[in-house]
Design a protein around this motif. Sequence first.
Motif, mmCIF file in Angstrom:
data_model
loop_
_atom_site.group_PDB
_atom_site.id
_atom_site.type_symbol
_atom_site.label_atom_id
_atom_site.label_comp_id
_atom_site.label_asym_id
_atom_site.label_seq_id
_atom_site.Cartn_x
_atom_site.Cartn_y
_atom_site.Cartn_z
ATOM 1 N N PHE A 24 -33.359 -27.747 33.176
ATOM 2 C CA PHE A 24 -34.674 -27.977 32.587
ATOM 3 C C PHE A 24 -35.132 -26.929 31.836
ATOM 4 O O PHE A 24 -35.763 -27.358 30.694
ATOM 5 C CB PHE A 24 -35.666 -28.086 33.778
ATOM 6 C CG PHE A 24 -35.730 -29.464 34.748
ATOM 7 C CD1 PHE A 24 -36.137 -30.453 34.158
ATOM 8 C CD2 PHE A 24 -35.505 -29.328 35.969
ATOM 9 C CE1 PHE A 24 -35.758 -31.859 34.895
ATOM 10 C CE2 PHE A 24 -35.710 -30.494 36.750
ATOM 11 C CZ PHE A 24 -35.949 -31.670 36.174
ATOM 12 N N LYS A 25 -34.690 -25.743 31.754
ATOM 13 C CA LYS A 25 -35.046 -24.877 30.952
ATOM 14 C C LYS A 25 -34.172 -25.012 29.481
ATOM 15 O O LYS A 25 -34.553 -24.576 28.691
ATOM 16 C CB LYS A 25 -34.995 -23.294 31.696
ATOM 17 C CG LYS A 25 -36.118 -22.924 32.350
ATOM 18 C CD LYS A 25 -35.982 -21.528 32.693
ATOM 19 C CE LYS A 25 -36.680 -20.655 31.740
ATOM 20 N NZ LYS A 25 -37.914 -20.064 32.071
ATOM 21 N N HIS A 26 -32.963 -25.193 29.928
ATOM 22 C CA HIS A 26 -31.864 -25.302 28.575
ATOM 23 C C HIS A 26 -31.335 -26.483 28.549
ATOM 24 O O HIS A 26 -29.880 -26.562 29.056
ATOM 25 C CB HIS A 26 -31.201 -23.988 28.535
ATOM 26 C CG HIS A 26 -31.501 -22.677 29.123
ATOM 27 N ND1 HIS A 26 -32.100 -22.203 28.135
ATOM 28 C CD2 HIS A 26 -31.852 -22.012 30.199
ATOM 29 C CE1 HIS A 26 -32.573 -20.675 28.507
ATOM 30 N NE2 HIS A 26 -32.566 -20.892 29.809
ATOM 31 N N PRO A 27 -31.724 -27.662 28.070
ATOM 32 C CA PRO A 27 -31.179 -28.912 28.444
ATOM 33 C C PRO A 27 -29.873 -28.946 27.384
ATOM 34 O O PRO A 27 -28.755 -29.498 27.856
ATOM 35 C CB PRO A 27 -32.119 -30.022 27.904
ATOM 36 C CG PRO A 27 -33.088 -29.185 27.218
ATOM 37 C CD PRO A 27 -33.141 -27.781 27.674
ATOM 38 N N VAL A 28 -29.874 -28.518 26.240
ATOM 39 C CA VAL A 28 -28.827 -28.576 25.120
ATOM 40 C C VAL A 28 -27.740 -27.647 25.815
ATOM 41 O O VAL A 28 -26.416 -28.160 25.900
ATOM 42 C CB VAL A 28 -28.969 -28.142 24.060
ATOM 43 C CG1 VAL A 28 -27.944 -28.193 23.178
ATOM 44 C CG2 VAL A 28 -30.293 -28.878 23.506
ATOM 45 N N LEU A 29 -27.918 -26.507 26.328
ATOM 46 C CA LEU A 29 -26.777 -25.851 26.872
ATOM 47 C C LEU A 29 -26.194 -26.117 28.358
ATOM 48 O O LEU A 29 -25.000 -26.401 28.327
ATOM 49 C CB LEU A 29 -27.370 -24.204 27.186
ATOM 50 C CG LEU A 29 -26.315 -23.296 27.574
ATOM 51 C CD1 LEU A 29 -25.453 -23.115 26.471
ATOM 52 C CD2 LEU A 29 -27.009 -21.934 27.947
#
Length: 64
Positions: A24-29
């Motif tokens: 949820f904090k880093h969707p692309v990663l």
Amino acid sequence: MAVLLKRIHALDKRIEAHVDHFSFKHPVLSFFAVFIGMPIFILAAVFFFTMITAVPIALIFGWL
């Protein structure tokens, strides 16, 4: 045995919560980690475990 299963279940829940928080904090990663990193890691693991079994057998039979 029941205590071990409970600890494994608790660890599974904790890991799942951390993965959800990260995604949820880093969707692309997390997208790249799941769809690019995991297949590469799985292929590397299969390669290394195959080599761990194949190289000693090849040395025993004189194929190397």
